[in-house]
Design a protein around this motif. Structure first.
Motif, PDB file in Angstrom:
ATOM      1  N   ASP A 119       0.826  -1.207   0.000  1.00 38.78           N
ATOM      2  CA  ASP A 119       0.000   0.000   0.000  1.00 38.78           C
ATOM      3  C   ASP A 119       0.861   1.258   0.000  1.00 38.78           C
ATOM      4  N   ALA A 120       1.939   1.229   0.787  1.00 44.43           N
ATOM      5  CA  ALA A 120       2.831   2.400   0.850  1.00 44.43           C
ATOM      6  C   ALA A 120       3.494   2.645  -0.499  1.00 44.43           C
ATOM      7  N   LEU A 121       3.902   1.567  -1.159  1.00 42.07           N
ATOM      8  CA  LEU A 121       4.587   1.699  -2.452  1.00 42.07           C
ATOM      9  C   LEU A 121       3.625   2.140  -3.551  1.00 42.07           C
ATOM     10  N   VAL A 122       2.383   1.625  -3.487  1.00 45.22           N
ATOM     11  CA  VAL A 122       1.378   2.052  -4.475  1.00 45.22           C
ATOM     12  C   VAL A 122       1.059   3.534  -4.277  1.00 45.22           C
ATOM     13  N   ALA A 123       0.886   3.940  -3.019  1.00 46.30           N
ATOM     14  CA  ALA A 123       0.571   5.347  -2.732  1.00 46.30           C
ATOM     15  C   ALA A 123       1.689   6.269  -3.195  1.00 46.30           C
TER      16      ALA A 123
END
Lengths: 240, 50
Positions: A119-123
């Motif tokens: 999620d952090a990398l997608v964001a």
């Protein structure tokens, strides 16, 4: 340029950050005093209240109040490390064996669920999730939106750039610190130059990161940390 | 004698654990920063990303 002007110019971006976050001058007094105490400590000032007060110009009661208020330690970025360890393939299966995103995430942080890292990398725009696969979009982790992770990078990168330049001035330390600076350009020219710089800079950063990762894996127990960075900035008109 | 050797081994293990690594628990490494998120970084003669 007088030293007071040098300090004012260097502090302008931080004043903008403070105002942007709803902070006034009074809110910056304690952080500034703590910074003086940290600087005195690293410059070998004797760690007594009197010596610190004398070296920094702080009142003794401020030294007593602030000296044990430790600055939060740097936190290694797990998302950045995951991207650095991404294999040659641009697309990884989300789950499965050793070549999956989940396995890569577990190799970086066992105590954080792979979904949280994803999620952090997608964001941050580093990867995209495509069905049962994860695609690498860029080999860097650049969180945005004023997030805590972005602020951590702001603090770390500004600190180390400032530390390198100040060490060069005070001790002729020889840290690399150079910039190409020109005026009289239009927006299109600035954008073209920015793209050129970003591409070259990323090639260098990837080369250095790959070499550093190899050395870290080979020994990895030394006491030295390194940071090599680059930045580009352009603006219209005169800016103090 | 065996008990003594076990004790020595335990002490050596503890000493190794306490005195060994100077690194933080989690190692640092990678490329990151505050930007640029929307990089158009394909320039002629220079490697495109990723």
């Amino acid at each position: 340029m007088q030293i007071a002007d040098v300090l004012t110019r260097a502090l302008v971006p931080l004043a903008r950050l403070a105002i942007g976050r709803g902070l006034g001058v009074r809110d910056l007094l304690d952080p500034l005093k703590r910074a003086f105490l940290v600087a005195a400590e690293t410059q070998g000032v004797r760690q007594t209240d009197s010596a610190l007060a004398l070296a920094t110009g702080l009142q003794r009661r401020d030294v007593v109040r602030l000296r044990d208020m430790a600055v939060a330690p740097r936190i290694p970025s797990a998302p950045a490390r995951l991207i650095a360890r991404w294999p040659d393939a641009a697309v990884l299966p989300l789950r499965g064996g050793d070549d999956s995103f989940d396995a890569l995430a577990r190799s970086v942080r066992r105590d954080v669920h792979p979904r949280t890292l994803l999620d952090a990398l997608v964001a941050a725009g580093s990867v995209t999730e495509e069905g049962d696969t994860v695609r690498l979009v860029r080999r860097a982790y650049a969180p945005g939106g004023g997030s805590p992770e972005q602020l951590l990078y702001l603090a770390d990168n500004l600190h180390d750039h400032g530390a390198a330049a100040v060490s060069n001035v005070l001790a002729d330390a020889g840290f690399f610190d150079r910039a190409a600076h020109f005026d009289g350009l239009d927006e299109a020219a600035a954008s073209a130059l920015a793209a050129r710089f970003a591409a070259g800079q990323m090639a260098v950063l990837r080369d250095v990161a790959e070499a550093a990762r190899g050395l870290q894996d080979a020994s990895g127990d030394g006491a030295v940390r390194v940071r090599f960075g680059g930045y580009g900035y352009w603006t219209e008109g005169e800016e103090r | 004698m065996r008990r003594y050797l076990t004790l020595v081994a335990l002490m050596l293990t503890l000493a190794a654990c306490q005195g060994g690594s100077t690194r933080a628990v989690e190692p640092d490494g990678g490329i990151g920063g505050t930007g640029a998120r929307d990089d158009a970084t394909c320039v002629e003669g220079v490697t495109c990303l990723p």
